[in-house]
Every structure is written in C-alpha cells, then in structure tokens.
Scaffold this active site. Structure first.
Site, PDB file in Angstrom:
ATOM      1  N   LYS A  22       1.197  -1.080  -0.280  1.00  0.00           N
ATOM      2  CA  LYS A  22       0.108   0.002  -0.304  1.00  0.00           C
ATOM      3  C   LYS A  22       1.075   1.286  -0.267  1.00  0.00           C
ATOM      4  O   LYS A  22       1.088   2.222  -0.375  1.00  0.00           O
ATOM      5  CB  LYS A  22      -0.755   0.035   1.292  1.00  0.00           C
ATOM      6  CG  LYS A  22      -1.853   1.520   1.629  1.00  0.00           C
ATOM      7  CD  LYS A  22      -2.798   1.421   2.692  1.00  0.00           C
ATOM      8  CE  LYS A  22      -2.233   2.279   3.857  1.00  0.00           C
ATOM      9  NZ  LYS A  22      -1.655   3.148   4.047  1.00  0.00           N
ATOM     10  N   ASN A  23       1.984   1.058   0.907  1.00  0.00           N
ATOM     11  CA  ASN A  23       2.600   2.103   1.609  1.00  0.00           C
ATOM     12  C   ASN A  23       3.241   2.615   0.210  1.00  0.00           C
ATOM     13  O   ASN A  23       3.651   3.997  -0.753  1.00  0.00           O
ATOM     14  CB  ASN A  23       3.322   2.509   2.870  1.00  0.00           C
ATOM     15  CG  ASN A  23       1.864   3.125   3.244  1.00  0.00           C
ATOM     16  OD1 ASN A  23       0.839   2.843   3.346  1.00  0.00           O
ATOM     17  ND2 ASN A  23       2.394   2.398   5.030  1.00  0.00           N
ATOM     18  N   CYS A 117      -5.148   8.367   9.174  1.00  0.00           N
ATOM     19  CA  CYS A 117      -5.453   7.287  10.139  1.00  0.00           C
ATOM     20  C   CYS A 117      -5.533   8.418  11.306  1.00  0.00           C
ATOM     21  O   CYS A 117      -4.279   9.332  10.699  1.00  0.00           O
ATOM     22  CB  CYS A 117      -4.872   6.530  10.538  1.00  0.00           C
ATOM     23  SG  CYS A 117      -5.235   5.049   9.532  1.00  0.00           S
ATOM     24  N   ARG A 122       0.126  14.440  12.753  1.00  0.00           N
ATOM     25  CA  ARG A 122       0.906  14.053  11.586  1.00  0.00           C
ATOM     26  C   ARG A 122       1.445  15.680  10.785  1.00  0.00           C
ATOM     27  O   ARG A 122       0.828  15.917   9.562  1.00  0.00           O
ATOM     28  CB  ARG A 122       0.185  13.438  10.659  1.00  0.00           C
ATOM     29  CG  ARG A 122       0.086  12.216  11.700  1.00  0.00           C
ATOM     30  CD  ARG A 122      -1.352  10.954  10.754  1.00  0.00           C
ATOM     31  NE  ARG A 122       0.046  10.150   9.775  1.00  0.00           N
ATOM     32  CZ  ARG A 122      -0.228   9.925   9.010  1.00  0.00           C
ATOM     33  NH1 ARG A 122      -1.720   9.330   9.270  1.00  0.00           N
ATOM     34  NH2 ARG A 122       0.330   9.049   8.356  1.00  0.00           N
ATOM     35  N   ASP A 305       3.769   0.479  11.979  1.00  0.00           N
ATOM     36  CA  ASP A 305       2.081  -0.190  11.401  1.00  0.00           C
ATOM     37  C   ASP A 305       1.989  -1.471  11.571  1.00  0.00           C
ATOM     38  O   ASP A 305       0.638  -1.959  11.414  1.00  0.00           O
ATOM     39  CB  ASP A 305       2.316  -0.117  10.294  1.00  0.00           C
ATOM     40  CG  ASP A 305       2.767   1.344   9.424  1.00  0.00           C
ATOM     41  OD1 ASP A 305       2.180   2.068  10.265  1.00  0.00           O
ATOM     42  OD2 ASP A 305       3.103   1.530   8.723  1.00  0.00           O
ATOM     43  N   ARG A 397      -8.783   0.640   3.859  1.00  0.00           N
ATOM     44  CA  ARG A 397      -7.683   0.867   3.750  1.00  0.00           C
ATOM     45  C   ARG A 397      -6.822   0.396   2.797  1.00  0.00           C
ATOM     46  O   ARG A 397      -6.117   1.110   1.642  1.00  0.00           O
ATOM     47  CB  ARG A 397      -8.018   2.358   4.165  1.00  0.00           C
ATOM     48  CG  ARG A 397      -9.249   3.295   3.904  1.00  0.00           C
ATOM     49  CD  ARG A 397      -9.315   4.596   4.796  1.00  0.00           C
ATOM     50  NE  ARG A 397      -7.350   4.575   4.081  1.00  0.00           N
ATOM     51  CZ  ARG A 397      -6.324   5.082   5.570  1.00  0.00           C
ATOM     52  NH1 ARG A 397      -7.445   4.668   7.327  1.00  0.00           N
ATOM     53  NH2 ARG A 397      -5.868   5.470   5.664  1.00  0.00           N
TER      54      ARG A 397
HETATM   55  N1  EPU Z   1       6.983  13.585  11.153  1.00  0.00           N
HETATM   56  C1  EPU Z   1       7.551  15.821  11.325  1.00  0.00           C
HETATM   57  N2  EPU Z   1       7.653  16.418  10.179  1.00  0.00           N
HETATM   58  C2  EPU Z   1       7.060  15.790   8.999  1.00  0.00           C
HETATM   59  C3  EPU Z   1       6.897  14.343   8.663  1.00  0.00           C
HETATM   60  C4  EPU Z   1       6.724  13.724   9.782  1.00  0.00           C
HETATM   61  O1  EPU Z   1       7.322  15.730  12.367  1.00  0.00           O
HETATM   62  O2  EPU Z   1       6.821  16.147   8.337  1.00  0.00           O
HETATM   63  C5  EPU Z   1       7.547  13.110  12.070  1.00  0.00           C
HETATM   64  C6  EPU Z   1       5.479  12.248  12.552  1.00  0.00           C
HETATM   65  O3  EPU Z   1       5.170  13.006  13.513  1.00  0.00           O
HETATM   66  C7  EPU Z   1       6.136  11.267  13.102  1.00  0.00           C
HETATM   67  C8  EPU Z   1       7.703  10.480  12.464  1.00  0.00           C
HETATM   68  O4  EPU Z   1       7.374  11.745  11.775  1.00  0.00           O
HETATM   69  O5  EPU Z   1       6.267  11.783  14.247  1.00  0.00           O
HETATM   70  C9  EPU Z   1       7.366   9.357  11.486  1.00  0.00           C
HETATM   71  O6  EPU Z   1       6.295  10.013  10.292  1.00  0.00           O
HETATM   72  P1  EPU Z   1       6.830   9.433   8.930  1.00  0.00           P
HETATM   73  O7  EPU Z   1       6.513  10.955   8.089  1.00  0.00           O
HETATM   74  O8  EPU Z   1       7.528   9.157   8.468  1.00  0.00           O
HETATM   75  O9  EPU Z   1       5.017   9.088   8.197  1.00  0.00           O
HETATM   76  P2  EPU Z   1       3.550   9.508   6.736  1.00  0.00           P
HETATM   77  O10 EPU Z   1       5.326   9.509   6.033  1.00  0.00           O
HETATM   78  O11 EPU Z   1       2.688  10.442   7.614  1.00  0.00           O
HETATM   79  C10 EPU Z   1       4.169   7.052   6.167  1.00  0.00           C
HETATM   80  C11 EPU Z   1       2.747   5.709   6.191  1.00  0.00           C
HETATM   81  C12 EPU Z   1       2.559   5.327   7.716  1.00  0.00           C
HETATM   82  C13 EPU Z   1       3.811   5.026   8.601  1.00  0.00           C
HETATM   83  C14 EPU Z   1       4.591   5.907   8.996  1.00  0.00           C
HETATM   84  C15 EPU Z   1       5.847   5.637   9.345  1.00  0.00           C
HETATM   85  C16 EPU Z   1       2.866   5.925   4.232  1.00  0.00           C
HETATM   86  C17 EPU Z   1       0.577   6.665   3.633  1.00  0.00           C
HETATM   87  N3  EPU Z   1       1.883   6.256   5.778  1.00  0.00           N
HETATM   88  O12 EPU Z   1       2.987   7.980   7.302  1.00  0.00           O
HETATM   89  O13 EPU Z   1       1.744   4.483   7.998  1.00  0.00           O
HETATM   90  O14 EPU Z   1       3.434   4.326  10.037  1.00  0.00           O
HETATM   91  O15 EPU Z   1       5.271   6.500   7.635  1.00  0.00           O
HETATM   92  O16 EPU Z   1       6.398   4.625   9.373  1.00  0.00           O
HETATM   93  O17 EPU Z   1       3.702   6.019   3.565  1.00  0.00           O
HETATM   94  C18 EPU Z   1      -0.245   3.197   8.158  1.00  0.00           C
HETATM   95  O18 EPU Z   1      -0.088   2.340   6.725  1.00  0.00           O
HETATM   96  O19 EPU Z   1      -1.056   2.703   8.556  1.00  0.00           O
HETATM   97  C19 EPU Z   1       0.131   4.464   7.911  1.00  0.00           C
HETATM   98  C20 EPU Z   1      -0.221   4.940   8.964  1.00  0.00           C
END
Ligand code: EPU
Length: 421
Positions: A22-23, A117, A122, A305, A397
């Site tokens: 998915k991701n 979610c 975020r 995850d 999803r």
């Molecule tokens: N963070 C910041 N600033 C940013 C971006 C992130 O402080 O600009 C922090 C977040 O608050 C968090 C950490 O960095 O504490 C990691 O966040 P990350 O950006 O890695 O998460 P994401 O890209 O929003 C993706 C996956 C998530 C998964 C996370 C961590 C997708 C669409 N989503 O989210 O997947 O938990 O990486 O591996 O790729 C899921 O599939 O259920 C899901 C939530």
C-alpha cells in the site's frame, strides 16, 4: 456499511499470497504523473480503497487511467491542472505526494492538506523544509498547501526527523530539479527504496535509497515505464502475527523475507517457529507464546504499522510485555476495544504494559483506524465466541480482501451489511 463477523478459536492452516505494498503504491501512483512522455504501466497494485482514492485524484488532473487486474496504466502527458482540492485529497495521507510530484514537473502545486488515520499529530514541516530548500515558496492558506518556484535547484537537506513522507516527497521534487540534491537522515523503509527504483526506471538519477543518505542528480524529464510494486511488508507482518496468535501453520507467500526480519525475530523470541524460504515465510505456533518487549522504530526496526497486531498477540502471551510506541503517540487508542474482550493492558503515554491473559472473549468492536482494525480482526480470530468488527472501511483502505484471505486459512469470518458506523 459493512462489518466482519468472526467465530473465533480456529487454528489457521494453509498459504496466502501477499499483495503489493500500500505505502509504495500510494507514492508510486502520484510519482507516475511526473512522466511528461509515454505511459507508466504499474503492476502488483493492491485492490484497496486508498489506491482507488489516489487514482480518482490523478484522474481529476486529466491523467488517463486504464485499470487492469492488479495493474494500472497512467498517461499523464495531457495533465492540465496543478490543483488537487477534493474530498478524496483531504481524506487520505498519501495525497501529499502530489505536492512533490506537481512541484517537480510543473514548479507549482496547490494541494489540500491530507487526512489519514487518526494516530497522532502528523505535521508536514519536514516536507515544506525540503521544498523550500529546493527554492520553492510554500504557503498554507484555507487548508491548501501552495508551492511555487521559478526553478528548483538541488540542495543539501538534513531532515530533523526520520520521515517516510518527507523523504519520498522531497525526492520526487528533486528528481526534476537542476543539479544535485543530497538528502540526509532519510527514511530507509522498503517503500522508499521502491519509489526511488520506480523514479529511476522513469529516467531519474537517484542513488542511496535504503541508506541514511540519498543523492539525486536532477534530470530534465521523466518518461513512462513498466514497473511492479514490491510486496506489502505490513500486510505480511499482520498475517504472520495472526498465525502466531491463532496457532497452526501458515505460509505467507509472495514476500521479500528480508523486509520481515524485525517481525520474524520477535515472533521467534516469543517461541513461534519461523521458517524463511526464498519468497515466503512459514509461521508455526501451538499454544500460548512468551511475552516480550517491543519498541517501534523506523526501518529496519520494528514497524509501528504492526504494533497494534503485535500488542493484540501479546495480550494473550505468557507474562508481562512492554510495548513502546515511538512514532505515533495515539496508536494505543484501540486498547480500549481489546479490554472489552478481557485484555489486561495499561497505557501510560507511549507505553503499553500488557499482562497476558489466557484467552480473549468475543465482543462487538469498532475499528478506530486501519491497523487497529486488522488487530481487532486478529483478536476476533483467536478469541472464544463471536466477535463483530464494525467500521471496516478503515480496514478496506489497506488490506485487500481480508476476509477472503483469512477464509483461505480456515477462519470462520464473514462480511455482512450493517447500519452501524
Ligand atoms: N514527522 C514530523 N514532521 C514531518 C513528517 C513527519 O515531525 O514533516 C514525524 C511524525 O509526526 C512521526 C514521524 O515523523 O512522528 C514519522 O512520520 P512519517 O513522516 O514517517 O509518517 P508518514 O509518512 O506520514 C508513513 C506511512 C504510515 C507509517 C509511517 C511510519 C504512508 C502513506 N503512511 O506515514 O503508515 O506509519 O510512514 O512508518 O506511507 C499505515 O499504513 O497504517 C500508516 C499509518
């Protein structure tokens, strides 16, 4: 609305195949719109709502999409808009990849802030920091992120936190910038590597994905290509944990076992048997496993995850387990649902203290987010009696045909219509 009704207590036996990640898919589809020539044909696309949502968004920009069985072809040569501001954009997280993709190709993007979610705060400050370092002017007004640049110029960017989203998004924009970009303290998840490989297949020049430093030499244009998405590490981990939770013997097929190492190691530490083959893993378990401690970390650490499925398994394991959630502060909300089934779990901030009980009992549960929903399905499968999981649109999803895959393993699970949720 639909719910899953599970008659628990059956061991799981057999083999299932894992779908595309998915991701990875939800980043590769937006990346495909960066091709100004040719058609991108992408295979191993999972049949999930998040993918359909991103496809609708891409279509709204005037890309031509032809869907096949687990594949999609995207012709983005006639794209005529840099604005994405629909309910679909606001509903899902990965729609933010359109900022990097549109900014890279057109030097301009207006994209609504993403949803996703409810698992914690975020922010997207690291994405914005990256775009600005490449020369874009970024504002957020009325819930829309607007990014614009005369031209994008390669830069050295050190991320303050390890972020999957920021790493991919800035990589997208930098792929079509002038000169060299060096991204440091980047995420190393398999889907980050997959997106880099996809961009390279389209003609980008990206090296180092999968390490702490990614080096991108900007190219003038990207072209369509043929590509196959990697298998889903998180879906695979969910089924491995389900096998350990219910007992029996399950072969989780069509995976890259290397991606599963942190999960395999934990299951073995708990006393399950985990056998690695070339492209599958067999999990064998019989009876209650041993409690362990888990801390979620960026890859190659234990993935956040699969924390919720793992916490569910630990709720019936021997002794005390401590789970520390270092990525998303609100990812223990689902514990209240497990407590309805008799689980003994105390949550203190980012830590869950779990005293394993011998068995959970069936109850009516509400899926609070995607992975929580999967965890509740596992809880229902191993519980005594009947469990109903409502709000399974969250599960749909990210998990293709979840009830069909569990049925193939011998589970008593069905999807029924409901008024709830
Ligand atoms: N963070 C910041 N600033 C940013 C971006 C992130 O402080 O600009 C922090 C977040 O608050 C968090 C950490 O960095 O504490 C990691 O966040 P990350 O950006 O890695 O998460 P994401 O890209 O929003 C993706 C996956 C998530 C998964 C996370 C961590 C997708 C669409 N989503 O989210 O997947 O938990 O990486 O591996 O790729 C899921 O599939 O259920 C899901 C939530």
């Amino acid at each position: 609305m639909e719910k899953l009704v599970i008659n628990g207590g059956r061991k799981l036996f057999g083999k299932i195949d894992i779908s595309g990640a998915k991701n990875a898919a939800v980043a590769i589809l937006p990346a495909a719109i960066m091709a100004s020539q040719g058609v991108a044909v992408i295979d191993n696309i999972p049949e999930i709502e998040d993918v359909q949502c991103i496809e609708r968004i891409i279509e709204s920009l005037n890309c031509k999409i032809i869907k096949g069985k687990n594949s999609v072809s995207i012709d983005s040569t006639a794209i005529n808009s840099v604005c994405a501001n629909t309910d679909d954009v606001r509903r899902m997280r990965a729609s933010y990849y359109l900022i990097g993709a549109l900014l890279g190709r057109f030097k301009q993007a207006n994209v609504a802030l993403p949803g996703g979610c409810s698992i914690g705060v975020r922010p997207i400050d690291q994405h914005i920091k990256g775009f600005e370092a490449l020369g874009a002017h970024v504002t957020i007004e009325h819930g829309v992120v607007s990014a614009k640049a005369e031209k994008l110029v390669g830069a050295n960017i050190f991320f303050d936190v390890v972020s999957v989203g920021a790493t991919i998004n800035v990589m997208l924009a930098a792929a079509l910038a002038e000169g060299t970009t060096v991204l440091e303290n980047v995420a190393k998840e398999p889907h980050v590597v997959d997106v880099a490989n996809f961009l390279n297949t389209m003609g980008a020049n990206i090296k180092g994905a999968g390490t702490d430093v990614i080096r991108i030499v900007g190219v003038k244009e990207l072209k369509g290509c043929n590509y196959s998405v990697i298998p889903d590490q998180i879906e695979a981990g969910t089924y491995m944990i389900a096998a350990a939770a219910c007992g029996g013997e399950v072969e989780v097929g069509n995976i890259i076992p290397k991606h599963m190492e942190s999960i395999s190691a934990k299951l073995m530490e708990m006393g399950a048997e985990v056998i690695e083959n070339e492209d599958s893993i067999i999990v064998r378990a019989n009876g209650r496993l041993k409690g362990v401690n888990v801390k979620t970390l960026p890859y190659p650490g234990f993935p956040t995850d699969v924390q919720q499925p793992m916490t569910t398994l630990l709720s019936v394991s021997h002794g005390r387990s401590i789970v520390n959630e270092s990525i998303w502060e609100s990812r223990f909300k689902f514990v209240d649902e497990l407590k309805k089934m008799g689980a003994n779990i105390k949550v203190e901030g980012r830590t869950a203290i779990i005293d394993g009980v011998s068995q959970l009992t069936g109850a009516v549960l509400k899926a609070t987010d995607l992975r929580a929903g999967a965890a509740m399905v596992i809880a229902g499968l191993m519980a005594e009696g009947v469990t109903e999981v409502t709000c399974i649109d969250h599960v749909d999803r990210g998990y293709p045909h979840i009830e069909e895959k569990f049925k193939m393993l011998g589970a008593d699970i069905r999807r029924v219509k409901t008024e709830d949720c």
